[in-house]
Design an enzyme around this catalytic site. Sequence first.
Site, short mmCIF file in Angstrom:
data_model
loop_
_atom_site.label_atom_id
_atom_site.label_comp_id
_atom_site.label_asym_id
_atom_site.label_seq_id
_atom_site.Cartn_x
_atom_site.Cartn_y
_atom_site.Cartn_z
N PHE A 55 -16.28 -12.53 -14.03
CA PHE A 55 -14.89 -12.94 -14.12
C PHE A 55 -14.03 -11.73 -14.47
CE2 PHE A 55 -15.93 -17.63 -15.30
CZ PHE A 55 -16.27 -17.86 -13.98
N TYR B 87 -12.95 -18.99 -5.35
CA TYR B 87 -11.92 -19.24 -6.35
C TYR B 87 -10.56 -19.40 -5.67
CZ TYR B 87 -11.33 -14.18 -5.57
OH TYR B 87 -11.17 -12.96 -4.99
N GLU C 172 -7.82 -7.05 5.22
CA GLU C 172 -7.10 -8.16 4.58
C GLU C 172 -6.32 -8.98 5.59
OE1 GLU C 172 -5.05 -6.04 1.48
OE2 GLU C 172 -6.98 -5.44 0.62
N SER D 188 -12.33 -20.35 -10.55
CA SER D 188 -13.33 -20.85 -9.61
C SER D 188 -13.07 -22.32 -9.30
CB SER D 188 -14.74 -20.71 -10.20
OG SER D 188 -15.05 -19.36 -10.44
N TYR E 272 0.81 -1.21 0.00
CA TYR E 272 0.00 0.00 0.00
C TYR E 272 0.85 1.26 0.00
CZ TYR E 272 -4.39 -2.50 0.44
OH TYR E 272 -5.48 -3.29 0.18
N VAL F 265 -18.14 -20.95 -19.55
CA VAL F 265 -17.36 -21.44 -18.41
C VAL F 265 -17.84 -20.82 -17.10
CG1 VAL F 265 -15.52 -19.70 -18.46
CG2 VAL F 265 -14.97 -22.06 -17.79
N THR G 293 -18.71 -22.84 -13.75
CA THR G 293 -17.78 -23.54 -12.85
C THR G 293 -18.06 -23.30 -11.37
OG1 THR G 293 -16.15 -21.80 -13.32
CG2 THR G 293 -15.93 -23.86 -14.53
N PRO G 294 -18.24 -22.04 -10.89
CA PRO G 294 -18.53 -21.90 -9.46
C PRO G 294 -19.90 -22.46 -9.10
CG PRO G 294 -18.75 -19.78 -10.56
CD PRO G 294 -18.15 -20.73 -11.56
#
Length: 399
Positions: free
Chosen positions: A390, A189, A136, A208, A94, A275, A278-279
């Site tokens: 995505f 993911y 985070e 994912s 940061y 696609v 997928t998740p």
Amino acid sequence: MTADQQQLVKATVPVLKEHGVLLTTHFYNRMFTHNPELKHLFNMGNQVNGKQQTALAMAVLAYAEHIDNPAVLMPVIDSIGHKHTSLSIRAEHYAIVGKHLLASIAEVLGDAATPALLDAWAIAYQQLAGIMSGHEQSLYNKQLEKNGGWTGWKPFMVKQKVQESAEITSFYLHPVDKGPVADFQPGQYISLRLFLPELNLLQPRQYSISCAPNGQYYRISVKREAGASHPDGMISNRLHDHIGEGDIVELSAPAGTFTLDPGNERPKVFISGGVGQTPLMAMLETLSAKQPDTAITWVHGCRNESVHAFKEQLATIADNHQNFNPHIFYDQPEVKAQYTGWVELSTIKQEVLQADADYYICGPAPFIAKHYGFLVENGVDTASIHFEEFGPASLQLNN
């Protein structure tokens, strides 16, 4: 931060609306020139196609608009925080970003960037960096609390490589240390990192997890990108062409906020394109095993049968679960299709519009926007609609 400084930041909102992408493009060019090592952290494909610059411009604008109450941005901060932890971005990064962002504001705005304005943005950035890095760190801590959890990058072996369709291949990833596999929420993911000789860079990509949590492996299902000669698609194609069973890849821990609520037994409507399923496969496998009585409407669209991944698994689920209701659209069918053309929810309106249902949409941005709009226009509460785009976020549908 003083009220006057907040007003100075808010006064830049019109400039950010008109020239935000110009500012963020200048910022990334400046940062990568002075700190080229950060190219290993960023998806350079999203730099080439401009998605990352646009996403950052939108985030900076939203922060400026809500500088007096940044708490309202917490859902966005949470989503960005998950993406950052999946890339192993740390608090020290940061400081680098702040240095180049403030310099870019000065260089792009020129004389309009008064010392008072720069001071206000410096304090604003420090406030945001503190919020982001603190959130985070809490996400990193939660990863470490899991059995088998980790932060940073960890080696996994490709134990199986299974072709699911003409374009999509699944990779079954087992930890090299043969330890436990950290649990995850269906819909999340993982980031996978490979060295790209074409760019002479390590490059991360998010994929994912396409299976239910099982304690043994992660499965990702990757689409080959036809004709990809630029960074956008190089990792996916390298997985197809150069990574085989027994090879090692590096993964970050599961992340993401597009997840299935495990305690919610409301009906589910899953809507995917290509696609993008997928998740939703991870969610479907989880529900079929743990909540087999949950009513599920499955809407999927792709070109034709040859590129339709997981057909056999879906057929098995349909045979074993009477509450599973699939609707498949092929826009270029090779044989007779259930529905021909692009996914049109109006075609199956009575099946899709259900009282008290949860909706999950995944696919390209235009696909999501179209079907989100249909649902809202037909009275579905936005709180019941969840979507995953995505790549860097460009959709602002729930605001």
